[in-house]
Design a protein around this motif. Structure first.
Motif, PDB file in Angstrom:
ATOM      1  N   TRP A 118       0.847  -1.184   0.000  1.00 45.75           N
ATOM      2  CA  TRP A 118       0.000   0.000   0.000  1.00 45.75           C
ATOM      3  C   TRP A 118       0.884   1.236   0.000  1.00 45.75           C
ATOM      4  O   TRP A 118       2.064   1.181   0.333  1.00 45.75           O
ATOM      5  CB  TRP A 118      -0.885   0.015   1.249  1.00 45.75           C
ATOM      6  CG  TRP A 118      -1.897  -1.074   1.284  1.00 45.75           C
ATOM      7  CD1 TRP A 118      -3.165  -1.017   0.784  1.00 45.75           C
ATOM      8  CD2 TRP A 118      -1.764  -2.386   1.839  1.00 45.75           C
ATOM      9  NE1 TRP A 118      -3.817  -2.216   0.991  1.00 45.75           N
ATOM     10  CE2 TRP A 118      -2.972  -3.067   1.644  1.00 45.75           C
ATOM     11  CE3 TRP A 118      -0.722  -3.062   2.499  1.00 45.75           C
ATOM     12  CZ2 TRP A 118      -3.193  -4.372   2.067  1.00 45.75           C
ATOM     13  CZ3 TRP A 118      -0.934  -4.356   2.924  1.00 45.75           C
ATOM     14  CH2 TRP A 118      -2.151  -5.005   2.700  1.00 45.75           C
ATOM     15  N   VAL A 119       0.277   2.362  -0.341  1.00 46.28           N
ATOM     16  CA  VAL A 119       1.002   3.623  -0.365  1.00 46.28           C
ATOM     17  C   VAL A 119       0.086   4.731   0.157  1.00 46.28           C
ATOM     18  O   VAL A 119      -1.134   4.679  -0.014  1.00 46.28           O
ATOM     19  CB  VAL A 119       1.521   3.946  -1.791  1.00 46.28           C
ATOM     20  CG1 VAL A 119       0.379   4.138  -2.770  1.00 46.28           C
ATOM     21  CG2 VAL A 119       2.450   5.131  -1.777  1.00 46.28           C
ATOM     22  N   GLN A 120       0.681   5.690   0.816  1.00 35.44           N
ATOM     23  CA  GLN A 120      -0.024   6.874   1.282  1.00 35.44           C
ATOM     24  C   GLN A 120       0.296   7.996   0.294  1.00 35.44           C
ATOM     25  O   GLN A 120       1.471   8.249   0.020  1.00 35.44           O
ATOM     26  CB  GLN A 120       0.464   7.239   2.690  1.00 35.44           C
ATOM     27  CG  GLN A 120      -0.279   8.361   3.343  1.00 35.44           C
ATOM     28  CD  GLN A 120       0.346   8.715   4.670  1.00 35.44           C
ATOM     29  OE1 GLN A 120       1.166   9.624   4.719  1.00 35.44           O
ATOM     30  NE2 GLN A 120      -0.018   8.000   5.729  1.00 35.44           N
ATOM     31  N   SER A 121      -0.705   8.658  -0.234  1.00 32.38           N
ATOM     32  CA  SER A 121      -0.472   9.733  -1.190  1.00 32.38           C
ATOM     33  C   SER A 121       0.480  10.765  -0.599  1.00 32.38           C
ATOM     34  O   SER A 121       0.259  11.261   0.510  1.00 32.38           O
ATOM     35  CB  SER A 121      -1.806  10.397  -1.553  1.00 32.38           C
ATOM     36  OG  SER A 121      -1.579  11.427  -2.483  1.00 32.38           O
ATOM     37  N   ASN A 122       1.560  11.023  -1.308  1.00 32.80           N
ATOM     38  CA  ASN A 122       2.612  11.939  -0.847  1.00 32.80           C
ATOM     39  C   ASN A 122       3.222  11.518   0.488  1.00 32.80           C
ATOM     40  O   ASN A 122       3.732  12.343   1.235  1.00 32.80           O
ATOM     41  CB  ASN A 122       2.089  13.377  -0.753  1.00 32.80           C
ATOM     42  CG  ASN A 122       1.791  13.933  -2.106  1.00 32.80           C
ATOM     43  OD1 ASN A 122       2.614  13.852  -3.009  1.00 32.80           O
ATOM     44  ND2 ASN A 122       0.596  14.474  -2.282  1.00 32.80           N
ATOM     45  N   GLY A 123       3.149  10.214   0.778  1.00 28.32           N
ATOM     46  CA  GLY A 123       3.696   9.687   2.021  1.00 28.32           C
ATOM     47  C   GLY A 123       4.437   8.387   1.792  1.00 28.32           C
ATOM     48  O   GLY A 123       4.866   8.076   0.684  1.00 28.32           O
ATOM     49  N   TYR A 124       4.556   7.622   2.837  1.00 27.72           N
ATOM     50  CA  TYR A 124       5.317   6.379   2.788  1.00 27.72           C
ATOM     51  C   TYR A 124       4.592   5.296   2.004  1.00 27.72           C
ATOM     52  O   TYR A 124       3.393   5.354   1.769  1.00 27.72           O
ATOM     53  CB  TYR A 124       5.644   5.896   4.200  1.00 27.72           C
ATOM     54  CG  TYR A 124       4.465   5.372   4.990  1.00 27.72           C
ATOM     55  CD1 TYR A 124       4.131   4.018   4.957  1.00 27.72           C
ATOM     56  CD2 TYR A 124       3.700   6.213   5.802  1.00 27.72           C
ATOM     57  CE1 TYR A 124       3.074   3.524   5.699  1.00 27.72           C
ATOM     58  CE2 TYR A 124       2.642   5.728   6.547  1.00 27.72           C
ATOM     59  CZ  TYR A 124       2.329   4.386   6.487  1.00 27.72           C
ATOM     60  OH  TYR A 124       1.276   3.899   7.216  1.00 27.72           O
ATOM     61  N   ALA A 125       5.348   4.266   1.612  1.00 27.34           N
ATOM     62  CA  ALA A 125       4.815   3.057   1.007  1.00 27.34           C
ATOM     63  C   ALA A 125       5.183   1.894   1.915  1.00 27.34           C
ATOM     64  O   ALA A 125       6.216   1.929   2.590  1.00 27.34           O
ATOM     65  CB  ALA A 125       5.414   2.861  -0.382  1.00 27.34           C
ATOM     66  N   VAL A 126       4.320   0.881   1.954  1.00 26.99           N
ATOM     67  CA  VAL A 126       4.565  -0.247   2.846  1.00 26.99           C
ATOM     68  C   VAL A 126       4.139  -1.553   2.193  1.00 26.99           C
ATOM     69  O   VAL A 126       3.124  -1.614   1.511  1.00 26.99           O
ATOM     70  CB  VAL A 126       3.832  -0.070   4.209  1.00 26.99           C
ATOM     71  CG1 VAL A 126       2.324  -0.008   4.030  1.00 26.99           C
ATOM     72  CG2 VAL A 126       4.228  -1.158   5.196  1.00 26.99           C
ATOM     73  N   SER A 127       4.944  -2.580   2.405  1.00 20.30           N
ATOM     74  CA  SER A 127       4.556  -3.956   2.102  1.00 20.30           C
ATOM     75  C   SER A 127       4.316  -4.623   3.443  1.00 20.30           C
ATOM     76  O   SER A 127       5.161  -4.536   4.346  1.00 20.30           O
ATOM     77  CB  SER A 127       5.663  -4.687   1.353  1.00 20.30           C
ATOM     78  OG  SER A 127       5.817  -4.150   0.068  1.00 20.30           O
ATOM     79  N   ILE A 128       3.171  -5.259   3.585  1.00 25.91           N
ATOM     80  CA  ILE A 128       2.870  -6.041   4.783  1.00 25.91           C
ATOM     81  C   ILE A 128       2.783  -7.476   4.312  1.00 25.91           C
ATOM     82  O   ILE A 128       1.942  -7.819   3.473  1.00 25.91           O
ATOM     83  CB  ILE A 128       1.550  -5.592   5.453  1.00 25.91           C
ATOM     84  CG1 ILE A 128       1.589  -4.096   5.768  1.00 25.91           C
ATOM     85  CG2 ILE A 128       1.308  -6.420   6.726  1.00 25.91           C
ATOM     86  CD1 ILE A 128       0.276  -3.542   6.318  1.00 25.91           C
ATOM     87  N   GLN A 129       3.696  -8.313   4.846  1.00 22.26           N
ATOM     88  CA  GLN A 129       3.847  -9.675   4.346  1.00 22.26           C
ATOM     89  C   GLN A 129       4.094 -10.646   5.488  1.00 22.26           C
ATOM     90  O   GLN A 129       4.748 -10.293   6.475  1.00 22.26           O
ATOM     91  CB  GLN A 129       5.043  -9.745   3.394  1.00 22.26           C
ATOM     92  CG  GLN A 129       4.960  -8.780   2.224  1.00 22.26           C
ATOM     93  CD  GLN A 129       6.318  -8.506   1.620  1.00 22.26           C
ATOM     94  OE1 GLN A 129       7.206  -7.996   2.287  1.00 22.26           O
ATOM     95  NE2 GLN A 129       6.479  -8.831   0.345  1.00 22.26           N
ATOM     96  N   VAL A 130       3.608 -11.859   5.342  1.00 22.37           N
ATOM     97  CA  VAL A 130       4.060 -12.939   6.212  1.00 22.37           C
ATOM     98  C   VAL A 130       5.311 -13.500   5.553  1.00 22.37           C
ATOM     99  O   VAL A 130       5.423 -13.545   4.329  1.00 22.37           O
ATOM    100  CB  VAL A 130       2.984 -14.029   6.422  1.00 22.37           C
ATOM    101  CG1 VAL A 130       1.868 -13.524   7.314  1.00 22.37           C
ATOM    102  CG2 VAL A 130       2.438 -14.555   5.108  1.00 22.37           C
ATOM    103  N   THR A 131       6.265 -13.881   6.362  1.00 15.65           N
ATOM    104  CA  THR A 131       7.521 -14.423   5.846  1.00 15.65           C
ATOM    105  C   THR A 131       7.983 -15.574   6.727  1.00 15.65           C
ATOM    106  O   THR A 131       7.617 -15.648   7.902  1.00 15.65           O
ATOM    107  CB  THR A 131       8.615 -13.329   5.766  1.00 15.65           C
ATOM    108  OG1 THR A 131       9.845 -13.914   5.305  1.00 15.65           O
ATOM    109  CG2 THR A 131       8.848 -12.645   7.096  1.00 15.65           C
TER     110      THR A 131
END
Length: 192
Positions: free
Chosen positions: A92-105
């Motif tokens: 996901w990404v926040q407009s004009n903000g950070y991006a994040v991957s949320i994953q099980v590993t």
């Protein structure tokens, strides 16, 4: 202690996030050759946990509270890395903000502790052991990963927060990740 690495799952997430101002150039790579069978003894589980699917189990209310939207059309952040390392999740990404991957590993806390060393901090999130690491030698202030213990691996939050991002670029990337993790981790099923 082995050299810090940024693994293929993070690179896969970075490819989808490149249009959002992120990049994975200059990232460290896995060090040493660990086979799947040998890795089990060093903290790498055989497969990813299946008790939580970040793509469907992260509540919309949490995503809305962080103003996060799909990072790419299919929103997938699945990858199989070297030596049996695996990630399954979404980005996901926040407009004009950070991006994040949320994953099980299948990387466990001991595995992360052994293989990453840039600004590693151990803590607890919602009563679960967790570890933060800045896995980039060249972009350490922009990139942060938080791994939270689950049965058979961890739930990983990988954030990319370039200083050029108007909304979050001046905020510590690991702090942003901790705020998000504190909202998501309580949604993990008991015993997961």
């Amino acid at each position: 202690m082995k050299k810090a690495v940024l693994l293929v799952g993070v690179l896969a997430a970075g490819v989808g996030l490149a249009g959002c101002g992120g990049s994975t150039e200059g990232e460290a790579r896995p060090s040493g050759g660990v086979t799947s069978s040998a890795a089990t003894g060093s903290g790498l589980a055989v497969d990813v946990p299946t008790s939580y699917n970040p793509c469907t189990d992260v509540p919309e209310s949490v995503l809305s509270s962080e103003r996060l939207v799909k990072g790419v059309a299919d929103n997938k952040a699945n990858a199989d890395g070297p030596d049996g390392i695996k990630w399954r999740g979404c980005r996901w990404v926040q407009s004009n903000g950070y991006a994040v991957s949320i994953q099980v590993t299948n990387m466990t806390i001991p595995f992360v502790r052994e293989h990453y060393f840039n600004d590693v901090r151990e803590l607890a999130i919602a009563g679960r052991p967790a570890i933060t690491a800045r896995r980039s030698d060249t972009r350490s202030s922009e990139v942060c990963s938080i791994n939270v213990e689950m049965r058979g691996g961890t739930l990983e939050f990988h954030l990319d927060n370039p200083p050029s991002r108007r909304e979050t670029g001046r905020i510590d990337t690991c702090q942003l990740g901790l705020v998000l993790a504190e909202k998501v981790v309580p949604t993990l099923p008991t015993g997961a």
